[in-house]
Structures are given as structure tokens and as C-alpha cells.
Design a protein around this motif. Structure first.
Motif, short mmCIF file in Angstrom:
data_model
loop_
_atom_site.label_atom_id
_atom_site.label_comp_id
_atom_site.label_asym_id
_atom_site.label_seq_id
_atom_site.Cartn_x
_atom_site.Cartn_y
_atom_site.Cartn_z
N GLU A 26 0.71 -10.28 3.01
CA GLU A 26 1.22 -11.61 3.32
C GLU A 26 2.61 -11.82 2.70
OE1 GLU A 26 -0.53 -16.05 3.62
OE2 GLU A 26 -0.87 -15.05 1.70
N MET A 29 5.13 -10.13 4.91
CA MET A 29 5.39 -10.91 6.11
C MET A 29 6.28 -12.11 5.81
SD MET A 29 1.76 -11.00 8.06
CE MET A 29 1.04 -9.55 8.76
N ASN A 30 6.00 -12.80 4.72
CA ASN A 30 6.79 -13.97 4.36
C ASN A 30 8.21 -13.60 3.95
OD1 ASN A 30 4.63 -15.67 4.90
ND2 ASN A 30 3.95 -15.72 2.77
N ASN A 33 10.03 -12.37 7.09
CA ASN A 33 9.91 -13.27 8.24
C ASN A 33 9.41 -12.55 9.49
OD1 ASN A 33 10.06 -15.81 9.45
ND2 ASN A 33 12.13 -15.44 10.19
N ARG A 35 5.71 -11.36 11.84
CA ARG A 35 4.35 -11.80 12.16
C ARG A 35 3.35 -10.65 12.30
NH1 ARG A 35 7.09 -14.55 16.55
NH2 ARG A 35 5.92 -13.12 17.79
N HIS A 36 3.84 -9.42 12.37
CA HIS A 36 2.96 -8.26 12.53
C HIS A 36 3.41 -7.14 11.61
CE1 HIS A 36 2.69 -10.49 16.31
NE2 HIS A 36 1.43 -10.13 16.28
N SER A 51 -1.84 -8.82 11.72
CA SER A 51 -1.01 -9.91 12.24
C SER A 51 -1.15 -11.17 11.41
CB SER A 51 -1.38 -10.21 13.70
OG SER A 51 -2.63 -10.84 13.75
N LYS A 52 -0.17 -12.04 11.52
CA LYS A 52 -0.19 -13.32 10.81
C LYS A 52 -1.41 -14.13 11.24
CE LYS A 52 2.56 -15.78 8.09
NZ LYS A 52 3.01 -15.34 6.78
N SER A 53 -1.79 -14.02 12.51
CA SER A 53 -2.96 -14.77 12.97
C SER A 53 -4.24 -14.28 12.29
CB SER A 53 -3.09 -14.69 14.50
OG SER A 53 -3.25 -13.36 14.92
N PHE A 55 -4.45 -13.68 9.16
CA PHE A 55 -4.49 -14.48 7.93
C PHE A 55 -4.94 -15.91 8.20
CE2 PHE A 55 -1.48 -11.23 6.53
CZ PHE A 55 -2.08 -10.87 5.34
N ILE A 56 -4.44 -16.48 9.28
CA ILE A 56 -4.82 -17.85 9.63
C ILE A 56 -6.32 -17.94 9.84
CG2 ILE A 56 -4.58 -19.67 11.36
CD1 ILE A 56 -1.65 -18.65 11.70
#
Length: 84
Positions: A26, A29-30, A33, A35-36, A51-53, A55-56
Motif C-alpha cells: 500500500e 502504491m501511495n 501514485n 493502482r496496480h 490492485s488498489k481495489s 485493499f478497498i
């Protein structure tokens, strides 16, 4: 004129190791910037994608994911194509 993957792909790829923590992934990714994240093994062979999704969805289930590893949540197998 056809556009090939070679014309648009990233040459300086950010990857994460399958044995890294989700917290580390994470942060990558942050900080970059993105998302994958392609996931590689100890021999730098592509073994999955995170993927960022991911984490969500995980945060909805359990916000204490910091002790978990990428290999537990990556999508695998992953398909790749040639740059041409």
C-alpha cells in the motif's frame, strides 16, 4: 498506424515481492501514485498482481490487514503479453 504495447508500457516498473506485507504494498502504491502492482517471486518472475481495489475490499472486511502478506491477496495466475 497500429499502436503496440511497446509504445505505451512503463519501462521503470514498480513491483512488490510476494512475501512483502500488504502495508508495504500500500505504501508503494501511495508513494508512486499507482493502482496496480505486479507481484514477483524471489527470482523476479511475475506471479500475480495486486490492485488498489483489493485493499478497498479488504478494509471493509478487516481493517487490521497490516500483518498480512501480498501472496495471500494477490490475483494469480496472471497473464502477460509480449511488447510487440
Amino acid at each position: 498506424m497500429e499502436t503496440t504495447v511497446r509504445n505505451i508500457f512503463s519501462r521503470h516498473l514498480i513491483t512488490v515481492g510476494e512475501n512483502q506485507t500488504l502495508l508495504h504494498a500500500e505504501e508503494l502504491m501511495n508513494n508512486h501514485n499507482i493502482r496496480h502492482l505486479p507481484v514477483v517471486n524471489s527470482e523476479d518472475i511475475l506471479v500475480g498482481i495486486l490492485s488498489k481495489s483489493d485493499f478497498i475490499a479488504l478494509k471493509y472486511v478487516d481493517s487490521r490487514y497490516t500483518g498480512r502478506y501480498v501472496r495471500e491477496y494477490m490475483s494469480s495466475p496472471v497473464k502477460a503479453i509480449k511488447k510487440n
